[in-house]
Design a protein around this motif. Sequence first.
Motif, PDB file in Angstrom:
ATOM      1  N   GLU A 130       0.859  -1.188   0.000  1.00  0.00           N
ATOM      2  CA  GLU A 130       0.000   0.000   0.000  1.00  0.00           C
ATOM      3  C   GLU A 130       0.890   1.232   0.000  1.00  0.00           C
ATOM      4  O   GLU A 130       2.050   1.155   0.413  1.00  0.00           O
TER       5      GLU A 130
ATOM      6  N   ASN B 212       2.790   4.144   1.139  1.00  0.00           N
ATOM      7  CA  ASN B 212       3.283   4.564   2.445  1.00  0.00           C
ATOM      8  C   ASN B 212       4.563   5.364   2.212  1.00  0.00           C
ATOM      9  O   ASN B 212       5.651   4.795   2.096  1.00  0.00           O
TER      10      ASN B 212
ATOM     11  N   GLU C 114      -2.926   4.010   5.410  1.00  0.00           N
ATOM     12  CA  GLU C 114      -2.282   3.651   4.148  1.00  0.00           C
ATOM     13  C   GLU C 114      -3.284   3.007   3.181  1.00  0.00           C
ATOM     14  O   GLU C 114      -3.260   3.263   1.984  1.00  0.00           O
TER      15      GLU C 114
ATOM     16  N   THR D 280      -4.352   4.541  -0.452  1.00  0.00           N
ATOM     17  CA  THR D 280      -4.196   3.703  -1.648  1.00  0.00           C
ATOM     18  C   THR D 280      -5.528   3.544  -2.380  1.00  0.00           C
ATOM     19  O   THR D 280      -5.591   3.658  -3.606  1.00  0.00           O
TER      20      THR D 280
END
Length: 195
Positions: free
Chosen positions: A107, A109, A143, A147
């Motif tokens: 994801e 980050n 996150e 995403t």
Amino acid sequence: MEKKIDELIEQLNKAKGFSRKTAERFIFDLITNREKISDFKDIIKYIENNFTECEKCFYLAENGVCPICSDEYRNHNKIFVVSSIQDAHTTEKSNLFNGLYHILKGEININKNQTPEKLTIPNLLNRVDKDKEVILALNSTFEGEVTANFIAQLLKAKTNKITRIAKGMPVGGMLDYIDDLTLKSAINNREKYED
């Protein structure tokens, strides 16, 4: 010798799921129970020789394409987008979803230098057309939300069938930790993606 053991523990600690303490226990268990070494060699050799990532969805495959993508009886117009192979595996074991998967391999980050370019987002976009429903099943974390929002914006040009699993997952929850009943509720009660 202590230095070498610490190096082995550190190396194992880099693997997901191994805290430093777990890595330490694992190393000492192998040292004191030598017969287990052979078992783990066999496991690692089997993985190395037999498992790859599916060239379409990035799930587990044995011959290039996974059995899910090549199954003509599955619904090829639904794509369940998850962060990891474990998330897809958890969903698949539940027998609650009969479409295809797409594993993002993480994801977004920024703090961990996990930028959109490092995910399989372009591959997902290539699989989507106006007939496909894309179900965003990312973790209920900051996150995961970032995403999902990023992907939804890109998908709008391809399809208007963008949904996300219901908020039955607790905030901060990880998909591979939830029970089948909660997952079923989240899938069945999915809603149209709104930004």
